[in-house]
Design an enzyme around this catalytic site. Structure first.
Site, PDB file in Angstrom:
ATOM      1  N   LYS A  55      16.494   9.086 -13.108  1.00  0.00           N
ATOM      2  CA  LYS A  55      15.591   8.121 -12.032  1.00  0.00           C
ATOM      3  C   LYS A  55      15.952  10.166 -11.093  1.00  0.00           C
ATOM      4  CE  LYS A  55      19.722   5.978  -8.480  1.00  0.00           C
ATOM      5  NZ  LYS A  55      19.936   5.200  -8.635  1.00  0.00           N
ATOM      6  N   ARG A 146      21.117  -5.226  -1.139  1.00  0.00           N
ATOM      7  CA  ARG A 146      19.402  -3.809  -0.558  1.00  0.00           C
ATOM      8  C   ARG A 146      18.299  -4.632  -1.669  1.00  0.00           C
ATOM      9  NH1 ARG A 146      21.030   1.303  -3.833  1.00  0.00           N
ATOM     10  NH2 ARG A 146      21.473   0.265  -5.339  1.00  0.00           N
ATOM     11  N   TYR A 272      22.283  31.651  14.039  1.00  0.00           N
ATOM     12  CA  TYR A 272      21.529  31.055  14.528  1.00  0.00           C
ATOM     13  C   TYR A 272      22.919  30.690  15.914  1.00  0.00           C
ATOM     14  CZ  TYR A 272      16.944  31.287  12.541  1.00  0.00           C
ATOM     15  OH  TYR A 272      15.798  31.815  11.576  1.00  0.00           O
ATOM     16  N   MET A 320      17.228  29.047   6.389  1.00  0.00           N
ATOM     17  CA  MET A 320      15.748  28.465   5.583  1.00  0.00           C
ATOM     18  C   MET A 320      16.074  29.141   4.847  1.00  0.00           C
ATOM     19  SD  MET A 320      12.300  28.051   5.975  1.00  0.00           S
ATOM     20  CE  MET A 320      10.961  26.710   5.264  1.00  0.00           C
TER      21      MET A 320
END
Length: 378
Positions: A55, A146, A272, A320
């Protein structure tokens, strides 16, 4: 399985070949090692039916080459989460049995090698009207909460006898299989066996019975004639404690290289918000990998990458597209491969290592590696 590249002993050259401009990263997927893990599963489970879980694009590694490798290694069928993943396999000419683990789709293909899962009472009602050759399996909720019908919903089997007699499988899912010896494992096994005893006279003799996922390989029940294994196949240790099951072998290398070297003075802030400050003058560079490629966008001081025979520490926040590394005094930018995972061989940085160092779980690490990272199959 797709043939590997002609050059496999020069990772930097692989980056140049497969990444436009030569700056970025590549993921080497060692299908032969995945096949080794499948063979180890087979040794543990004997002649039980083996669903190889592919999957989420084979946990992000690329479903078609990985699925073919697993079938070549002896997996009996493939398990996916959604019908679209099944369709991708069929469109590629893969005819092996497929089990869809998630809720039943609204529209169902007629495929005698497709197994769908009944996950709630509404789907059980739909199954009473079933005329398709597509097979049905029943999921039992023994504690995960679930998906699945609870034991209390299965106490009157006569009322669902028509469905039970047509089932191809019945299964449950552990909530804490990664913790060998955890009391929830035996509790769920007890409930599952109680359900099997309640339903036994209504179930086909050849029905698949399974509870074991990767972690469950350490807790197999005698009644289980089937397993479904995913994470283990992709080189991640699914346990937090010791087991008698052989550990999987590493099978994925994530490779980049250092660019843009510079000298930074003591006291200079890095990335940052200046969460990291240079303590002594030193050489720094960037690896062209960031949170858009699958690293977490957070303080990375606990994360290290491998370069040559040593390690480079990541400094400051991952951005990023770029992450700052502190370079060794003798290091040269560009000509040395840098491994976020790997390299294949002794003492690699594993999926478990990267998960620990980034505060995630192994499933997240594998499935988060971005699509702009080329997959190369060996």
């Amino acid at each position: 399985m797709s043939p590997g590249p002609e050059i496999t002993n020069n990772p930097v050259e692989l980056i140049r070949q497969h990444v436009p401009g030569g700056l970025g990263s590549v993921l080497l997927v060692h299908c032969t090692q995945i096949m080794t893990n499948a063979a180890q599963v087979r040794q543990v489970i004997g002649n039980r039916f083996f669903w190889a879980v592919v999957k989420a694009d084979a946990y992000g590694l690329g479903v078609l080459p990985v699925a073919r490798a697993l079938l070549d290694a002896g997996a009996d069928g493939l398990a996916v989460a959604r019908l679209g993943e099944y369709q991708e396999l069929r469109d590629a000419g893969i005819t092996a049995p497929v089990l869809v683990l998630g809720p039943m789709p609204e529209r169902v293909p007629e495929d005698p090698e497709l197994h769908l899962t009944i996950t709630c009472a509404d789907e059980l009602d739909r199954a009473r009207l079933w005329t398709s050759p597509t097979k049905l399996q029943l999921k039992v909720n023994t504690g995960m909460g679930r998906l699945g019908l609870g034991p209390e919903q299965l106490q009157v089997p006569d009322a669902m006898a028509d469905v039970l007699r047509r089932l191809s499988g019945i299964w449950t899912h552990y909530s804490s299989a990664d913790l060998p010896g955890d009391p929830t494992i035996s509790s769920q096994q007890h409930l599952f066996c109680q359900v099997l005893d309640t339903l036994r006279t209504f179930l086909p003799d050849d029905i698949q019975v399974h509870a074991a996922n990767s972690g469950g390989l350490a807790s197999l029940l005698d009644v289980e004639n089937t397993v479904r294994v995913g994470l283990y196949l992709y080189g991640a240790n699914p346990w937090t404690g010791a087991t008698a099951v052989p550990l999987p072998v590493h099978c994925v290398d994530w490779i980049t290289r250092v660019a843009s070297p510079r000298l930074l003075p003591a006291g200079h802030a890095v990335s940052y918000r200046g969460l990291y400050s240079v303590s002594d003058p030193g050489r720094y560079g960037v690896i062209p990998v960031g949170y858009a490629d699958g690293l977490p966008g957070q303080d990375a001081r606990q994360l290290r990458v491998r370069s040559g025979t040593g390690y480079l520490n990541l400094r400051g926040r991952i951005t990023m597209d770029l992450t700052v590394v502190e370079m060794a005094a003798e290091a040269t930018a560009g000509d040395q491969p840098v491994y976020l995972l790997g390299p294949l061989g002794d003492n690699p940085l594993t999926v478990n290592d990267l998960a620990r160092d980034t505060g995630r779980i192994e499933y997240e690490v594998l499935t988060s590696i971005g699509r702009r990272v080329p997959r190369i199959y060996l």
